[in-house]
Design an enzyme around this catalytic site. Structure first.
Site, PDB file in Angstrom:
ATOM      1  N   ARG A 109       1.099 -18.659  34.716  1.00  0.00           N
ATOM      2  CA  ARG A 109      -0.213 -18.294  35.255  1.00  0.00           C
ATOM      3  C   ARG A 109      -0.244 -18.453  36.771  1.00  0.00           C
ATOM      4  O   ARG A 109      -0.766 -17.599  37.491  1.00  0.00           O
ATOM      5  CB  ARG A 109      -1.287 -19.152  34.599  1.00  0.00           C
ATOM      6  CG  ARG A 109      -2.691 -18.832  35.078  1.00  0.00           C
ATOM      7  CD  ARG A 109      -3.702 -19.832  34.554  1.00  0.00           C
ATOM      8  NE  ARG A 109      -5.006 -19.598  35.150  1.00  0.00           N
ATOM      9  CZ  ARG A 109      -5.845 -20.544  35.510  1.00  0.00           C
ATOM     10  NH1 ARG A 109      -5.522 -21.821  35.341  1.00  0.00           N
ATOM     11  NH2 ARG A 109      -7.012 -20.238  36.039  1.00  0.00           N
ATOM     12  N   ASN A 213     -12.954 -20.700  22.096  1.00  0.00           N
ATOM     13  CA  ASN A 213     -12.304 -21.641  23.012  1.00  0.00           C
ATOM     14  C   ASN A 213     -13.342 -22.583  23.602  1.00  0.00           C
ATOM     15  O   ASN A 213     -14.200 -22.172  24.372  1.00  0.00           O
ATOM     16  CB  ASN A 213     -11.587 -20.861  24.120  1.00  0.00           C
ATOM     17  CG  ASN A 213     -10.738 -21.756  25.008  1.00  0.00           C
ATOM     18  OD1 ASN A 213     -10.829 -22.982  24.948  1.00  0.00           O
ATOM     19  ND2 ASN A 213      -9.914 -21.158  25.839  1.00  0.00           N
ATOM     20  N   HIS A 265      -8.701 -18.179   2.331  1.00  0.00           N
ATOM     21  CA  HIS A 265      -7.552 -18.400   1.451  1.00  0.00           C
ATOM     22  C   HIS A 265      -7.316 -17.253   0.476  1.00  0.00           C
ATOM     23  O   HIS A 265      -6.246 -17.138  -0.113  1.00  0.00           O
ATOM     24  CB  HIS A 265      -7.714 -19.717   0.683  1.00  0.00           C
ATOM     25  CG  HIS A 265      -6.417 -20.425   0.434  1.00  0.00           C
ATOM     26  ND1 HIS A 265      -5.301 -19.804  -0.070  1.00  0.00           N
ATOM     27  CD2 HIS A 265      -6.057 -21.722   0.634  1.00  0.00           C
ATOM     28  CE1 HIS A 265      -4.311 -20.674  -0.189  1.00  0.00           C
ATOM     29  NE2 HIS A 265      -4.744 -21.838   0.245  1.00  0.00           N
ATOM     30  N   ASP A 269      -2.632 -17.468   2.869  1.00  0.00           N
ATOM     31  CA  ASP A 269      -2.330 -18.782   2.304  1.00  0.00           C
ATOM     32  C   ASP A 269      -1.729 -19.688   3.375  1.00  0.00           C
ATOM     33  O   ASP A 269      -1.525 -19.282   4.525  1.00  0.00           O
ATOM     34  CB  ASP A 269      -1.425 -18.677   1.072  1.00  0.00           C
ATOM     35  CG  ASP A 269      -0.064 -18.070   1.376  1.00  0.00           C
ATOM     36  OD1 ASP A 269       0.450 -18.235   2.505  1.00  0.00           O
ATOM     37  OD2 ASP A 269       0.507 -17.425   0.464  1.00  0.00           O
TER      38      ASP A 269
END
Length: 292
Positions: A109, A213, A265, A269
């Protein structure tokens, strides 16, 4: 209220947000409900509230020394609450966490930001790393349907943004085919328009994967509720300095970030969730991959 004809896009957006087009006042020809009408309804302040100069809903005045104040719900907050309750109760959530070393990403960055005028953020790197990982583990870029699992070809990544009216998730479409600079520029523009209530409905309704975030707020670890009909959402915590062993077994200080993938789920999985996080971790720890 509406009750007349509605465009296909208006119907789809209303269905995604759990509202009826009959409750939307149409501005199209002959009172036809169009997509912008749905968006206006979602982001409008409640009629019983007094609007402030920036359009946010004002609190209902309370008597002097009252023990509480009632803050009216905006439409977007009402609908978000309804959908989040349904998402949490109806989708079988589970959570997988992984630590990611961030020193290489931080160094990249700095190099990118030192080259040109356009600056990229850590969140831009995370979006790009997710997009690349979704191409490697495409089942995480899917949604559950009664008759099938719908797997999407493009990584349309929703980015959670908090606004005065409630939570919005502007979408970076095709993030897997965009450069870091393109993603950075688009995220800045989308986030600014989200806070100004200027997003078009198709820019924040949809998406195939979500990132939330909270690291910039000092949060180290959290779990997030899946944004139905998506199968996954990635919760990103902040980086912290830790003493960890390197490949030679020596103890070194590194910057480490914890991410947690919430998965449906029925679609993803545990092995697949772990595989996605491994791919994400690889992309962040070897960030040159994000420039390819």
């Amino acid at each position: 209220a509406g009750g007349g004809a509605a465009s296909p896009l208006a119907k789809r957006l209303a269905a995604q947000m759990g509202v009826s087009v009959s409750d939307v006042r149409g501005s199209g020809p002959g009172g036809r409900v169009i997509a912008v009408d749905v968006a206006d309804m979602l982001t409008a302040a409640p009629t019983q509230a007094t609007a402030t100069t920036d359009g946010a809903a004002a609190a209902v005045p309370a008597a002097a020394a009252a023990p509480f104040v009632d803050i009216p719900h905006t439409n977007i907050r009402k609908i978000t609450a309804k959908n989040m309750l349904a998402n949490k109760n109806n989708n079988p959530h589970y959570y997988v966490s992984m630590e990611v070393e961030m020193d290489a990403a931080a160094a990249l960055r700095r190099q990118v930001n030192g080259i040109g005028e356009h600056k990229v953020s850590v969140n831009d790197l995370i979006i790009r790393a997710c997009a690349v990982a979704l191409k490697e583990v495409p089942v995480c870029n899917s949604s559950w349907r009664d008759e099938c699992v719908r797997q999407y070809s493009a990584a349309d990544i929703s980015v959670a943004v908090n606004t005065e009216r409630g939570l919005l998730t502007p979408i970076v479409f095709g993030a897997d085919s965009k450069s870091l600079v393109e993603i950075s520029s688009e995220v800045k523009e989308l986030a600014a328009r989200a806070k100004e209530n200027k997003l078009k409905p198709e820019e924040f309704l949809g998406g195939t994967f979500t990132i939330s975030n909270l690291g910039m707020l000092g949060v180290k670890h959290f779990t997030a509720i899946i944004n139905d009909p998506q199968a996954c959402i990635l919760a990103v915590g902040g980086s912290e300095r830790k003493v960890v062993p390197n490949e030679a077994g020596d103890l070194v200080v590194k910057s480490v970030m914890t991410v947690t993938l919430s998965s449906d789920h029925r679609v993803v999985d545990g092995v697949l969730a772990a595989t996605f996080l491994q791919a994400f971790k690889k992309n962040m720890e070897e960030p040159l991959r994000l420039l390819l």
